[in-house]
Design an enzyme around this catalytic site. Sequence first.
Site, PDB file in Angstrom:
ATOM      1  N   ARG A 180      36.277  43.069  41.254  1.00 30.63           N
ATOM      2  CA  ARG A 180      36.215  43.640  42.602  1.00 30.63           C
ATOM      3  C   ARG A 180      36.059  45.161  42.496  1.00 30.63           C
ATOM      4  O   ARG A 180      36.238  45.736  41.431  1.00 30.63           O
ATOM      5  CB  ARG A 180      37.478  43.300  43.391  1.00 30.63           C
ATOM      6  CG  ARG A 180      37.679  41.822  43.600  1.00 30.63           C
ATOM      7  CD  ARG A 180      38.886  41.541  44.466  1.00 30.63           C
ATOM      8  NE  ARG A 180      38.612  41.760  45.876  1.00 30.63           N
ATOM      9  CZ  ARG A 180      39.541  41.720  46.837  1.00 30.63           C
ATOM     10  NH1 ARG A 180      40.802  41.475  46.513  1.00 30.63           N
ATOM     11  NH2 ARG A 180      39.224  41.909  48.098  1.00 30.63           N
TER      12      ARG A 180
ATOM     13  N   PRO B 267      44.365  35.676  48.684  1.00 32.02           N
ATOM     14  CA  PRO B 267      42.935  35.454  48.483  1.00 32.02           C
ATOM     15  C   PRO B 267      42.205  36.602  47.785  1.00 32.02           C
ATOM     16  O   PRO B 267      42.494  37.776  48.041  1.00 32.02           O
ATOM     17  CB  PRO B 267      42.403  35.304  49.917  1.00 32.02           C
ATOM     18  CG  PRO B 267      43.568  34.815  50.693  1.00 32.02           C
ATOM     19  CD  PRO B 267      44.774  35.447  50.071  1.00 32.02           C
ATOM     20  N   ASN B 268      41.306  36.217  46.927  1.00 35.70           N
ATOM     21  CA  ASN B 268      40.387  37.110  46.212  1.00 35.70           C
ATOM     22  C   ASN B 268      41.022  37.917  45.081  1.00 35.70           C
ATOM     23  O   ASN B 268      40.314  38.572  44.311  1.00 35.70           O
ATOM     24  CB  ASN B 268      39.657  38.068  47.186  1.00 35.70           C
ATOM     25  CG  ASN B 268      38.842  37.307  48.200  1.00 35.70           C
ATOM     26  OD1 ASN B 268      38.010  36.467  47.821  1.00 35.70           O
ATOM     27  ND2 ASN B 268      39.044  37.557  49.472  1.00 35.70           N
TER      28      ASN B 268
ATOM     29  N   HIS C 153      50.196  46.577  47.807  1.00 36.20           N
ATOM     30  CA  HIS C 153      48.729  46.659  47.882  1.00 36.20           C
ATOM     31  C   HIS C 153      48.244  47.626  46.827  1.00 36.20           C
ATOM     32  O   HIS C 153      48.782  48.737  46.708  1.00 36.20           O
ATOM     33  CB  HIS C 153      48.285  47.133  49.270  1.00 36.20           C
ATOM     34  CG  HIS C 153      48.707  46.190  50.339  1.00 36.20           C
ATOM     35  ND1 HIS C 153      48.087  44.990  50.540  1.00 36.20           N
ATOM     36  CD2 HIS C 153      49.741  46.242  51.208  1.00 36.20           C
ATOM     37  CE1 HIS C 153      48.714  44.336  51.501  1.00 36.20           C
ATOM     38  NE2 HIS C 153      49.719  45.073  51.925  1.00 36.20           N
TER      39      HIS C 153
ATOM     40  N   ARG D 160      42.151  53.084  54.870  1.00 34.87           N
ATOM     41  CA  ARG D 160      40.906  52.308  54.872  1.00 34.87           C
ATOM     42  C   ARG D 160      40.547  51.904  56.317  1.00 34.87           C
ATOM     43  O   ARG D 160      40.956  52.583  57.256  1.00 34.87           O
ATOM     44  CB  ARG D 160      41.059  51.111  53.926  1.00 34.87           C
ATOM     45  CG  ARG D 160      41.296  51.560  52.469  1.00 34.87           C
ATOM     46  CD  ARG D 160      41.388  50.398  51.518  1.00 34.87           C
ATOM     47  NE  ARG D 160      40.119  49.677  51.428  1.00 34.87           N
ATOM     48  CZ  ARG D 160      39.974  48.509  50.804  1.00 34.87           C
ATOM     49  NH1 ARG D 160      41.023  47.934  50.236  1.00 34.87           N
ATOM     50  NH2 ARG D 160      38.795  47.919  50.751  1.00 34.87           N
TER      51      ARG D 160
ATOM     52  N   GLU E 252      56.146  43.958  49.686  1.00 33.52           N
ATOM     53  CA  GLU E 252      54.695  43.784  49.822  1.00 33.52           C
ATOM     54  C   GLU E 252      53.993  44.902  49.045  1.00 33.52           C
ATOM     55  O   GLU E 252      54.360  46.071  49.187  1.00 33.52           O
ATOM     56  CB  GLU E 252      54.327  43.868  51.308  1.00 33.52           C
ATOM     57  CG  GLU E 252      52.834  43.749  51.587  1.00 33.52           C
ATOM     58  CD  GLU E 252      52.562  43.689  53.080  1.00 33.52           C
ATOM     59  OE1 GLU E 252      53.099  42.793  53.767  1.00 33.52           O
ATOM     60  OE2 GLU E 252      51.811  44.553  53.573  1.00 33.52           O
TER      61      GLU E 252
ATOM     62  N   TYR F  16      40.604  48.714  43.654  1.00 28.91           N
ATOM     63  CA  TYR F  16      41.526  47.761  43.035  1.00 28.91           C
ATOM     64  C   TYR F  16      41.737  47.958  41.534  1.00 28.91           C
ATOM     65  O   TYR F  16      42.492  47.186  40.922  1.00 28.91           O
ATOM     66  CB  TYR F  16      41.040  46.332  43.318  1.00 28.91           C
ATOM     67  CG  TYR F  16      40.829  46.066  44.795  1.00 28.91           C
ATOM     68  CD1 TYR F  16      41.880  46.235  45.699  1.00 28.91           C
ATOM     69  CD2 TYR F  16      39.587  45.675  45.296  1.00 28.91           C
ATOM     70  CE1 TYR F  16      41.697  46.017  47.054  1.00 28.91           C
ATOM     71  CE2 TYR F  16      39.393  45.446  46.655  1.00 28.91           C
ATOM     72  CZ  TYR F  16      40.446  45.616  47.527  1.00 28.91           C
ATOM     73  OH  TYR F  16      40.267  45.397  48.868  1.00 28.91           O
TER      74      TYR F  16
ATOM     75  N   ALA G 278      43.912  39.907  52.162  1.00 31.49           N
ATOM     76  CA  ALA G 278      43.540  40.097  53.572  1.00 31.49           C
ATOM     77  C   ALA G 278      44.446  39.321  54.530  1.00 31.49           C
ATOM     78  O   ALA G 278      44.495  39.639  55.724  1.00 31.49           O
ATOM     79  CB  ALA G 278      42.076  39.711  53.785  1.00 31.49           C
TER      80      ALA G 278
ATOM     81  N   ASN H 141      51.370  40.332  47.152  1.00 25.96           N
ATOM     82  CA  ASN H 141      50.178  41.016  47.645  1.00 25.96           C
ATOM     83  C   ASN H 141      49.394  39.945  48.387  1.00 25.96           C
ATOM     84  O   ASN H 141      48.708  39.134  47.766  1.00 25.96           O
ATOM     85  CB  ASN H 141      49.356  41.587  46.489  1.00 25.96           C
ATOM     86  CG  ASN H 141      48.129  42.328  47.000  1.00 25.96           C
ATOM     87  OD1 ASN H 141      47.728  42.152  48.156  1.00 25.96           O
ATOM     88  ND2 ASN H 141      47.526  43.138  46.140  1.00 25.96           N
TER      89      ASN H 141
HETATM   90  C1  DQA Z   1      44.692  44.439  49.159  1.00 27.22           C
HETATM   91  C2  DQA Z   1      44.205  45.110  50.443  1.00 27.22           C
HETATM   92  C3  DQA Z   1      43.668  44.082  51.411  1.00 27.22           C
HETATM   93  O1  DQA Z   1      43.205  44.710  52.598  1.00 27.22           O
HETATM   94  C4  DQA Z   1      42.500  43.351  50.781  1.00 27.22           C
HETATM   95  O2  DQA Z   1      42.033  42.366  51.668  1.00 27.22           O
HETATM   96  C5  DQA Z   1      42.825  42.785  49.452  1.00 27.22           C
HETATM   97  C6  DQA Z   1      43.651  43.564  48.532  1.00 27.22           C
HETATM   98  C7  DQA Z   1      45.124  45.481  48.103  1.00 27.22           C
HETATM   99  O3  DQA Z   1      45.746  45.078  47.141  1.00 27.22           O
HETATM  100  O4  DQA Z   1      44.795  46.657  48.232  1.00 27.22           O
HETATM  101  O5  DQA Z   1      42.339  41.721  49.086  1.00 27.22           O
HETATM  102  O6  DQA Z   1      45.839  43.657  49.485  1.00 27.22           O
END
Ligand code: DQA
Length: 146
Positions: free
Chosen positions: A18, A10-11, A100, A107, A98, A23, A77, A74
């Site tokens: 963002r 998501p997102n 990020h 964080r 995984e 990011y 959240a 990735n």
């Molecule tokens: C993320 C970190 C997550 O906590 C966040 O919700 C994201 C992006 C990252 O790539 O740093 O959407 O996965």
Amino acid sequence: MPIILLIHGPNLNKLGERAAAHYGVLTLADLETKVTEDAKRFSLEIKSFQSNHEGALIDFIQAESKSAVGIIINPGALTHYSYSLHDALVDAGLPTVEVHLSDIKSREEWRQISVTAPACIGQISGKGVAGYADALKLLAERLAVD
Ligand code: DQA
């Protein structure tokens, strides 16, 4: 060429809009282009998928894992609470890394927990887009010994 599934939760479709401090400035399309190019050096093909929906991500993993040799994910959240995504990754039975973009360990407290990482051979966090190149390297090394 063997296929690596590149999965974004998501997102992440909003990369480029963002918070750049966390990011970076690349869009998701930029990121996918870069990873696809990097993968060629390892003779690997990338199949990308992004969804804002947990079930759609699980459907994709279930549908595609049989024809792939590894996963880079990735989970956004979902990392922090999706046991069903964890289970889908375990069931896929593929080496998974995984990634990020931001450093989740520095964080918010809730963000420091990953429920999906135990289903993975590694977690790379806080290296921005370079983290995906590291993930590819890790997978290529793992696939070479298997
Ligand atoms: C993320 C970190 C997550 O906590 C966040 O919700 C994201 C992006 C990252 O790539 O740093 O959407 O996965």
